[in-house]
Design a protein around this motif. Structure first.
Motif, mmCIF file in Angstrom:
data_model
loop_
_atom_site.group_PDB
_atom_site.id
_atom_site.type_symbol
_atom_site.label_atom_id
_atom_site.label_comp_id
_atom_site.label_asym_id
_atom_site.label_seq_id
_atom_site.Cartn_x
_atom_site.Cartn_y
_atom_site.Cartn_z
ATOM 1 N N UNK A 1 89.032 16.823 87.352
ATOM 2 C CA UNK A 1 89.423 17.042 86.144
ATOM 3 C C UNK A 1 88.589 16.030 85.005
ATOM 4 N N UNK A 2 89.009 14.393 85.971
ATOM 5 C CA UNK A 2 88.717 13.541 85.851
ATOM 6 C C UNK A 2 87.401 13.565 85.224
ATOM 7 N N UNK A 3 86.432 13.784 86.575
ATOM 8 C CA UNK A 3 85.643 13.623 86.076
ATOM 9 C C UNK A 3 84.652 13.786 84.909
ATOM 10 N N UNK A 4 83.278 13.271 84.190
ATOM 11 C CA UNK A 4 82.263 13.938 83.118
ATOM 12 C C UNK A 4 82.449 14.665 83.473
ATOM 13 N N UNK A 5 82.058 15.322 82.087
ATOM 14 C CA UNK A 5 81.085 16.451 82.410
ATOM 15 C C UNK A 5 80.441 16.434 80.856
ATOM 16 N N UNK A 6 79.447 16.946 82.286
ATOM 17 C CA UNK A 6 77.807 16.973 81.559
ATOM 18 C C UNK A 6 77.048 17.792 80.356
ATOM 19 N N UNK A 7 76.475 17.827 80.043
ATOM 20 C CA UNK A 7 75.819 18.486 78.753
ATOM 21 C C UNK A 7 74.932 19.079 79.095
ATOM 22 N N UNK A 8 74.504 20.262 79.186
ATOM 23 C CA UNK A 8 72.905 20.843 79.828
ATOM 24 C C UNK A 8 72.785 20.864 78.331
ATOM 25 N N UNK A 9 71.231 20.729 79.041
ATOM 26 C CA UNK A 9 70.227 21.356 77.967
ATOM 27 C C UNK A 9 70.263 22.040 77.974
ATOM 28 N N UNK A 10 69.470 22.755 76.468
ATOM 29 C CA UNK A 10 69.718 24.332 76.055
ATOM 30 C C UNK A 10 67.581 24.827 76.632
ATOM 31 N N UNK A 11 68.050 25.642 77.442
ATOM 32 C CA UNK A 11 67.181 25.655 78.818
ATOM 33 C C UNK A 11 66.441 27.726 77.706
ATOM 34 N N UNK A 12 65.471 27.738 77.470
ATOM 35 C CA UNK A 12 65.324 29.007 77.480
ATOM 36 C C UNK A 12 64.493 29.402 78.364
ATOM 37 N N UNK A 13 65.082 30.801 78.974
ATOM 38 C CA UNK A 13 63.996 30.728 80.589
ATOM 39 C C UNK A 13 64.117 31.997 80.459
ATOM 40 N N UNK A 14 62.140 32.485 80.527
ATOM 41 C CA UNK A 14 61.959 32.929 80.190
ATOM 42 C C UNK A 14 61.217 33.826 82.198
ATOM 43 N N UNK A 15 61.194 35.018 82.068
ATOM 44 C CA UNK A 15 60.621 35.539 82.957
ATOM 45 C C UNK A 15 59.051 35.873 83.027
ATOM 46 N N UNK A 16 58.270 35.954 83.748
ATOM 47 C CA UNK A 16 56.490 35.926 83.843
ATOM 48 C C UNK A 16 56.279 37.217 84.761
ATOM 49 N N UNK A 17 56.264 38.298 83.782
ATOM 50 C CA UNK A 17 56.168 39.358 84.256
ATOM 51 C C UNK A 17 54.732 39.695 83.882
ATOM 52 N N UNK A 18 54.226 40.939 84.870
ATOM 53 C CA UNK A 18 52.496 41.445 85.203
ATOM 54 C C UNK A 18 51.977 41.717 83.575
ATOM 55 N N UNK A 19 52.622 42.763 83.311
ATOM 56 C CA UNK A 19 51.739 42.644 81.814
ATOM 57 C C UNK A 19 52.655 42.312 80.754
ATOM 58 N N UNK A 20 53.841 41.478 80.398
ATOM 59 C CA UNK A 20 54.729 40.563 79.256
ATOM 60 C C UNK A 20 55.644 39.289 79.890
ATOM 61 N N UNK A 21 55.135 38.463 79.426
ATOM 62 C CA UNK A 21 56.971 37.693 79.687
ATOM 63 C C UNK A 21 57.910 38.425 79.267
ATOM 64 N N UNK A 22 59.870 38.035 79.920
ATOM 65 C CA UNK A 22 60.726 38.751 79.411
ATOM 66 C C UNK A 22 62.071 37.652 79.587
ATOM 67 N N UNK A 23 62.702 38.367 78.746
ATOM 68 C CA UNK A 23 64.191 36.976 78.630
ATOM 69 C C UNK A 23 64.879 37.752 78.599
ATOM 70 N N UNK A 24 66.492 37.093 79.129
ATOM 71 C CA UNK A 24 67.762 38.266 79.117
ATOM 72 C C UNK A 24 68.232 37.176 78.305
ATOM 73 N N UNK A 25 67.716 36.912 77.012
ATOM 74 C CA UNK A 25 68.255 35.632 76.516
ATOM 75 C C UNK A 25 68.743 36.646 74.974
ATOM 76 N N UNK A 26 70.409 37.325 74.519
ATOM 77 C CA UNK A 26 70.067 37.692 72.898
ATOM 78 C C UNK A 26 70.109 36.997 71.902
ATOM 79 N N UNK A 27 69.989 35.523 72.380
ATOM 80 C CA UNK A 27 70.197 34.453 71.381
ATOM 81 C C UNK A 27 71.299 35.356 70.165
#
Length: 255
Positions: A126-152
């Motif tokens: 519990x005493x270990x340092x909590x890391x701050x995650x980078x603000x990532x924007x995950x994009x899935x590359x598709x055949x016709x277009x890119x997609x994301x599951x993020x509702x923002x």
């Protein structure tokens, strides 16, 4: 002197890569010069003979001009092969060090639990340092277009614990689930994937060993399952643990 030797040992792949690059350029230059020289020798021999040369005669006359090219090309190939061998050795050494470190840490963690109990072990974690995650924007590359599951949308952040690397970090439930989904999506599309790919999706720093361990479908694993369970830190803050049911393996790249 020892420092210099250690530096040369670590920098050997980079140095040899530079030499190989020079060798490729030198081979190309020597090849061009040899062609000019060979054509000149063939023309002179043809004038002396007074008729066209046979294939055997052309070979005997032109071959010596290409000896420097063959030598430079051969040395370049040898250097490239040596770079590959050194890189492989370094990968094996790092993977071995990771396995040893993991085993030692596991023994240490088990010994702490045996001597001081599970509660003390949890307080240490519990005493270990909590890391701050980078603000990532995950994009899935598709055949016709890119997609994301993020509702923002604005979501509450929580503390998560990656059990495998023993790291704590802040993120949202949706981002963690997105990372797990996209890891499996890319795994299904590529048949193998590294641990660092998962950390990239989470927005965490890549680890040194993360590129050498991962999952391969050739081992019989078709889906990377995760297990989640909630714990409470010493200060009363909830923490959500993330565990791999199938831990990444250092032999995944060999398949």
């Amino acid at each position: 002197m020892k420092r210099m030797l250690l530096y040369l040992q670590k920098a050997a792949p980079a140095i040899l890569t530079g030499i190989a690059g020079i060798g490729v350029i030198a081979t190309a230059i020597l090849s061009a010069k040899a062609t000019v020289k060979a054509n000149r020798l063939l023309d002179e021999a043809k004038d002396r003979k007074g008729e066209s040369l046979t294939k055997t005669e052309k070979l005997k006359i032109a071959a010596p001009a290409y000896i420097p090219v063959i030598a430079a090309g051969g040395l370049t190939i040898a250097v490239i092969c040596e770079v590959n061998i050194l890189n492989k050795r370094q990968q094996i050494a790092l993977a071995s060090a990771y396995v040893i470190a993991k085993e030692r840490f596991q023994k240490y963690r088990n010994k702490v639990k045996d001597i001081y109990g599970e509660e003390t072990h949890r307080k240490i974690m519990d005493e270990l340092t909590v890391e701050n995650c980078a603000d990532t924007d995950i994009i899935a590359v598709g055949f016709a277009s890119n997609s994301s599951l993020d509702f923002q949308t604005e979501e509450k952040t929580y503390i998560f614990h990656d059990v495998f690397s023993d790291r704590y970090f802040e993120s949202t439930f949706s981002k963690v689930l997105q990372a797990e989904y996209h890891l499996n999506r890319n795994f299904a599309l590529g048949a193998k994937i590294s641990l660092n790919d998962f950390y990239n999706f989470l927005g965490l720093e890549r680890t040194d060993y993360g590129q050498f361990v991962g999952w391969s479908m050739d081992t019989g694993i078709l889906w990377i399952d995760f297990n989640h369970h909630k714990t409470v830190l010493e200060n009363g803050t909830p923490c959500y643990n993330i565990e791999f049911l199938f831990e990444p393996d250092e032999s995944f790249a060999d398949w």
